[in-house]
Structures are given as structure tokens and as C-alpha cells.
Scaffold this motif. Structure first.
Motif, mmCIF file in Angstrom:
data_model
loop_
_atom_site.group_PDB
_atom_site.id
_atom_site.type_symbol
_atom_site.label_atom_id
_atom_site.label_comp_id
_atom_site.label_asym_id
_atom_site.label_seq_id
_atom_site.Cartn_x
_atom_site.Cartn_y
_atom_site.Cartn_z
ATOM 1 N N PRO A 154 0.838 -1.208 0.000
ATOM 2 C CA PRO A 154 0.000 0.000 0.000
ATOM 3 C C PRO A 154 0.872 1.257 0.000
ATOM 4 C CG PRO A 154 -0.191 -1.210 2.106
ATOM 5 C CD PRO A 154 0.831 -1.915 1.277
ATOM 6 N N GLU A 195 0.507 2.985 8.896
ATOM 7 C CA GLU A 195 -0.614 2.738 9.816
ATOM 8 C C GLU A 195 -0.814 1.245 10.067
ATOM 9 O OE1 GLU A 195 -1.990 4.970 11.834
ATOM 10 O OE2 GLU A 195 -0.494 6.215 10.844
ATOM 11 N N GLU A 196 -0.610 0.439 9.031
ATOM 12 C CA GLU A 196 -0.709 -1.017 9.182
ATOM 13 C C GLU A 196 0.317 -1.514 10.213
ATOM 14 O OE1 GLU A 196 -2.647 -3.538 8.197
ATOM 15 O OE2 GLU A 196 -1.230 -4.934 9.103
ATOM 16 N N ASP A 218 1.767 5.959 3.652
ATOM 17 C CA ASP A 218 0.974 6.321 4.830
ATOM 18 C C ASP A 218 0.142 5.143 5.334
ATOM 19 O OD1 ASP A 218 2.015 8.782 4.649
ATOM 20 O OD2 ASP A 218 0.181 9.794 3.994
ATOM 21 N N SER A 219 -0.445 4.383 4.420
ATOM 22 C CA SER A 219 -1.259 3.230 4.830
ATOM 23 C C SER A 219 -0.379 2.128 5.404
ATOM 24 C CB SER A 219 -2.030 2.649 3.649
ATOM 25 O OG SER A 219 -2.616 3.656 2.896
#
Lengths: 228, 228
Positions: free
Chosen positions: B209, B216-217, B212-213
Motif C-alpha cells: 500500500p 498505519e498497518e 501512509d497506509s
């Protein structure tokens, strides 16, 4: 140098280049294994680029022409070194997973633990530790050979394990489970790449616990992450 | 070859070997940075052993004697390449942590996120990506130079971050927090070592991804692991 070499697949790890008749050296299997052990140590210690066929032959106490006879190129030797132990690792992972899933009742801790036990067992022997170093190096090599070898050794077990996790965590998407499984791979490769890592980052305050405790530590951490 | 070289510490990353008078080449800083950029690419692509000073000089469009003038040995050049960007990484991590802790109220998600943002930012530029590859390689190198460089770049931030986590998780022992922080390091190094890793293990079903994603993951996964 022979350029056409057998390309053993993991599905048939026992296949060997056979050559009957007068050209075939004595002590076939022993010499071949001895060269692979020596090459495993050499690649682990010096890396692929710096390892030399001549030094490997000398350390294995065989002639360089025998090394050429068995492996042809350095690339092919590296391939066979990696696939020999990597193939066993993959097979053990599949066996442990089968054993768990055939029980009917199992949880994600069982699945994660089964994935970790085979590589941690490699810590018990010097030769196993060479493979772990070589594997850590391979995962830092973004080239074609590394891609190919990782695919052959990792793909089937990773998919089988993610499949087992999916049954236990049906509300998670396949994508999320792959993203989380990748994190598990990163963890164990890093922890196994060097026994002094924990000591190093903590400035000597902590040290690596024994294998069984370290496995349980990763199981607790990862399973919380998988469920979150 | 000069054998006595300055050993820039991270505490003073702007220190440069100064040589005034007729021996000093023109365009001092520009040439030095150009050589470091080229060497960063070369070490990342070929590894330490296979990279050559001659090729680096040629690619940087300078003479080999200029490379020798600035760095003396390949080892010293590697050191300076690594410490240049590694020093910035460490400084950014300290700055972000200070910003968070000075707010008074913060949670473990903030701390983990702050640790991850600086290395993920490096993905945005080609030169940053070379450093990430070089760093992945370094973490797979268990030799003395690797130990020393990792200590200089990692130690201070890791201890500051573990200290911040300890305030938020006072029931966890320091040892547990170091063991868990090591797992966070393993995760992000693995994820950043190769943008195609997720695609590879999932057999093309998933891909990495956006930064940023992915951050967060890792934050979700790691914070669940830290709390467990």
C-alpha cells in the motif's frame, strides 16, 4: 565450466545430476555435500560477491574441477546451497501445518508457532547458523537470483499458512493477512540474523532469550497483531 | 592512500576533513557530496565487497585520487555514506519524539508512528531508496563495521523510544519492551528492503500500500503486540 546444469526444483530436492561411467568421481554424495557445506559457510561469511569457487574448493579439500563438475557456476552453486536447506525448511513447515490442521481444532498461536519452529531449530548447529546468515543476506539482495530462490522456498508455505489463518480470522481480508504475515517474516528474519541484536540495541541491558522463549515472545506479539 | 582519516561522529555530523592551501581541490563540498551519492548507489546496488572505488570515481566523474583524498579507504567511504543519511535519520527520530513527548499527552501509536515516519520518507527519492537497500544489506552483515555503524545510528533513538514506551506501559519490563522494539525494527526493515515483497509472497494478490497506509498497518500491528 559446464554451462548447462540441472535446475533442481524443491518439489524434487533429491534429484542430483547423475553421470555414470568413467567420468564420475568417487564418493559422489559425500563430496557433493561437503562442497555444499563449505560453500554455505563461505557465502554466509563473505557474501555472494566475495565468495570464491577456488577458496571453497580448497576449504572443502577437493579440486576446483570437481567443484565445476558438480555446480558449473558460482550462481548455480549458490542456488543449490540455498535450495538444499531452504527446501527442507519449506517441507518441515508444510508438515507441521498439516499436523495442526488435521487435528481439527487449532488456534492462530499454533499456526504462528509452527511457522517459527523450523528456522529456530537451525540455530542449534553451526551449519544451520550459516544458512540463517546466508538467508538474512539473501533477503537483503533485491536481485533476480534472490527473487527466484525466495519464491521457490517461501511461496507455497506462506500461502498455506495464510490460508490456515484465514479460516481462523474470517473477518480479515486476504490482503490484511498477507500484510501481517509479511511482518511476521520480517520479525523472525531480523531476530535470527544475529544472536546479539537484542543485546546491541538495549546497550547490554537485555540479551536474546533461549529459542523456545523467543519463539513464544514472537507468537504473543504477532498473534496480538494478527487479531487487531 | 591516506590511512589516518577523520572519524566523524554523529554528534558532529558537519565535521569534515579540512585541508587548506594549495592541496585542497576546488568545489570541495559539491564533489564530496557527489562522491557520497554515487558511492551510496554503488554500495546499495552491488554490496560492499563488489563495489569498487575506481567505478565510483568514474561514475561520479572525478579522479580516483580525489576519492582517495576525501575518504582514504573503501571502508571509510562506506562509513561516511552510511553515517551521512543514518545521522539525519537518527536526528529526525529524536526531533519527532521530542515533539510528541513535549505535548504531555501521547499514546504508543504516536511513538511507533514517529519511529517509522523518517525511514518511510526515504522511499520518496531515488537516493533515499539506495540508502534503504544499503541499510537492509548492512543489517544482514554481521561483521564489525556493521555493528559499529548500527550502534552509532540506532542506539540513542532506540533507547529514547523504549524509554517513552516504558512510561506508557509501566507494567511491562524493560526487557520485554526491548524484545518487542526489536520486532518493530525487523518489520520495518523487511518491509522497506523491497517494495515488491508483499506482491511476491502473496503471488501477486496484494501489493504494497502507499507509505501512509503501510505505516498505519505497522502501527496497528505493533501497538497490539506491544500491549499484549
Amino acid at each position: 565450466m559446464r554451462t548447462q546444469m540441472s535446475t533442481d526444483k524443491l518439489s524434487n530436492p533429491s534429484r542430483r545430476p547423475k553421470r555414470n561411467g568413467p567420468g564420475r568421481p568417487e564418493g559422489h554424495t559425500e563430496n557433493r555435500e561437503k562442497i555444499l557445506d563449505t560453500a554455505e559457510k563461505s557465502f554466509a561469511t563473505h557474501g555472494y560477491a566475495a565468495a570464491s569457487g577456488r577458496e571453497i574448493a580448497s576449504a572443502a579439500n577437493v579440486t576446483q574441477s570437481m567443484v565445476n563438475y558438480y555446480f558449473g557456476t558460482k550462481r548455480q552453486m549458490f542456488r543449490e546451497v540455498y535450495l538444499r536447506r531452504g527446501g527442507r525448511l519449506a517441507a518441515e513447515r508444510m508438515k507441521l501445518l498439516d499436523r495442526i490442521t488435521s487435528r481439527g481444532q487449532f488456534d492462530i498461536e499454533d499456526v504462528v508457532r509452527a511457522y517459527l519452529i523450523p528456522p529456530f531449530r537451525l540455530q542449534a548447529t553451526a551449519q544451520g547458523r550459516y544458512f540463517l546468515r546466508l538467508q538474512a543476506r539473501l533477503h537483503a539482495e533485491p536481485d533476480e537470483l534472490a527473487f527466484e530462490l525466495r519464491r521457490e522456498v517461501y511461496d507455497r508455505p506462506v500461502r498455506a499458512y495464510v490460508g490456515a489463518l484465514q479460516k481462523l480470522l474470517p473477518h480479515k481480508s486476504e490482503e490484511t493477512l498477507y500484510l501481517r504475515f509479511a511482518q511476521l517474516i520480517g520479525i523472525y528474519l531480523y531476530i535470527l540474523s544475529d544472536a546479539h541484536r537484542i543485546q546491541e540495541i538495549s546497550g547490554g541491558k537485555c540479551s536474546m532469550p533461549p529459542s523456545d522463549s523467543m519463539i513464544e515472545e514472537i507468537v504473543v506479539f504477532t498473534c496480538a497483531g494478527l487479531r487487531s
